[in-house]
Design a protein around this motif. Structure first.
Motif, PDB file in Angstrom:
ATOM      1  N   VAL A 258      36.177 -31.784  36.441  1.00  0.00           N
ATOM      2  CA  VAL A 258      34.860 -32.321  35.921  1.00  0.00           C
ATOM      3  C   VAL A 258      34.644 -34.142  36.092  1.00  0.00           C
ATOM      4  O   VAL A 258      33.628 -34.553  35.838  1.00  0.00           O
ATOM      5  N   GLY A 259      35.924 -34.577  36.420  1.00  0.00           N
ATOM      6  CA  GLY A 259      35.595 -36.051  36.517  1.00  0.00           C
ATOM      7  C   GLY A 259      36.955 -36.600  36.804  1.00  0.00           C
ATOM      8  O   GLY A 259      37.930 -36.053  36.785  1.00  0.00           O
ATOM      9  N   VAL A 260      36.955 -38.046  37.121  1.00  0.00           N
ATOM     10  CA  VAL A 260      38.048 -38.766  37.581  1.00  0.00           C
ATOM     11  C   VAL A 260      38.095 -39.974  37.045  1.00  0.00           C
ATOM     12  O   VAL A 260      36.947 -40.627  36.466  1.00  0.00           O
ATOM     13  N   PHE A 261      39.271 -40.659  36.675  1.00  0.00           N
ATOM     14  CA  PHE A 261      39.259 -41.952  36.185  1.00  0.00           C
ATOM     15  C   PHE A 261      39.774 -42.945  37.302  1.00  0.00           C
ATOM     16  O   PHE A 261      40.504 -42.550  38.019  1.00  0.00           O
ATOM     17  N   TRP A 262      38.905 -43.980  37.239  1.00  0.00           N
ATOM     18  CA  TRP A 262      39.277 -45.073  38.128  1.00  0.00           C
ATOM     19  C   TRP A 262      39.739 -46.138  37.467  1.00  0.00           C
ATOM     20  O   TRP A 262      38.955 -46.917  36.934  1.00  0.00           O
ATOM     21  N   PRO A 263      41.047 -46.598  37.683  1.00  0.00           N
ATOM     22  CA  PRO A 263      41.775 -47.641  36.985  1.00  0.00           C
ATOM     23  C   PRO A 263      41.658 -49.065  37.788  1.00  0.00           C
ATOM     24  O   PRO A 263      41.687 -49.006  39.276  1.00  0.00           O
TER      25      PRO A 263
ATOM     26  N   MET B  95      34.178 -41.430  35.791  1.00  0.00           N
ATOM     27  CA  MET B  95      33.058 -40.991  36.635  1.00  0.00           C
ATOM     28  C   MET B  95      33.120 -39.529  36.752  1.00  0.00           C
ATOM     29  O   MET B  95      34.149 -38.733  37.144  1.00  0.00           O
ATOM     30  N   GLU B  96      31.963 -38.568  36.306  1.00  0.00           N
ATOM     31  CA  GLU B  96      31.772 -37.336  36.488  1.00  0.00           C
ATOM     32  C   GLU B  96      32.016 -36.923  38.071  1.00  0.00           C
ATOM     33  O   GLU B  96      31.322 -37.860  38.965  1.00  0.00           O
ATOM     34  N   THR B  97      32.352 -35.752  38.182  1.00  0.00           N
ATOM     35  CA  THR B  97      32.372 -35.404  39.726  1.00  0.00           C
ATOM     36  C   THR B  97      31.294 -35.464  40.479  1.00  0.00           C
ATOM     37  O   THR B  97      31.307 -35.721  41.589  1.00  0.00           O
TER      38      THR B  97
END
Length: 73
Positions: free
Chosen positions: A50-55, A24-26
């Motif tokens: 610029v973004g994060v990964f959601w597992p 997801m983009e920040t």
């Protein structure tokens, strides 16, 4: 990174028995999940970039998941 994963699947939805990951983009994260302002927003942007990964971890063998993530990191 996403294209190299073999066990973890790229998907928005959480659920079922498969391990999933979503990026997801920040800016989208700030608009939909958090209502941060000022210094809190600046700290979050510094951390997230610029973004994060959601597992979402499924029922696969943990060693297989570790190996899959390790080969892309």
């Amino acid at each position: 990174m996403i294209d190299k994963l073999r066990i973890v699947h790229y998907a928005v939805s959480l659920g079922r028995h498969c391990s999933l990951i979503f990026r997801m983009e920040t800016e989208a994260l700030m608009q939909t999940s958090f209502r941060l302002e000022g210094a809190q927003l600046a700290r979050c942007r510094n951390c997230a970039g610029v973004g994060v990964f959601w597992p979402s971890v499924g029922l696969e063998d943990p060693e297989d998941l570790f190996a899959d993530l390790a080969q892309v990191l």
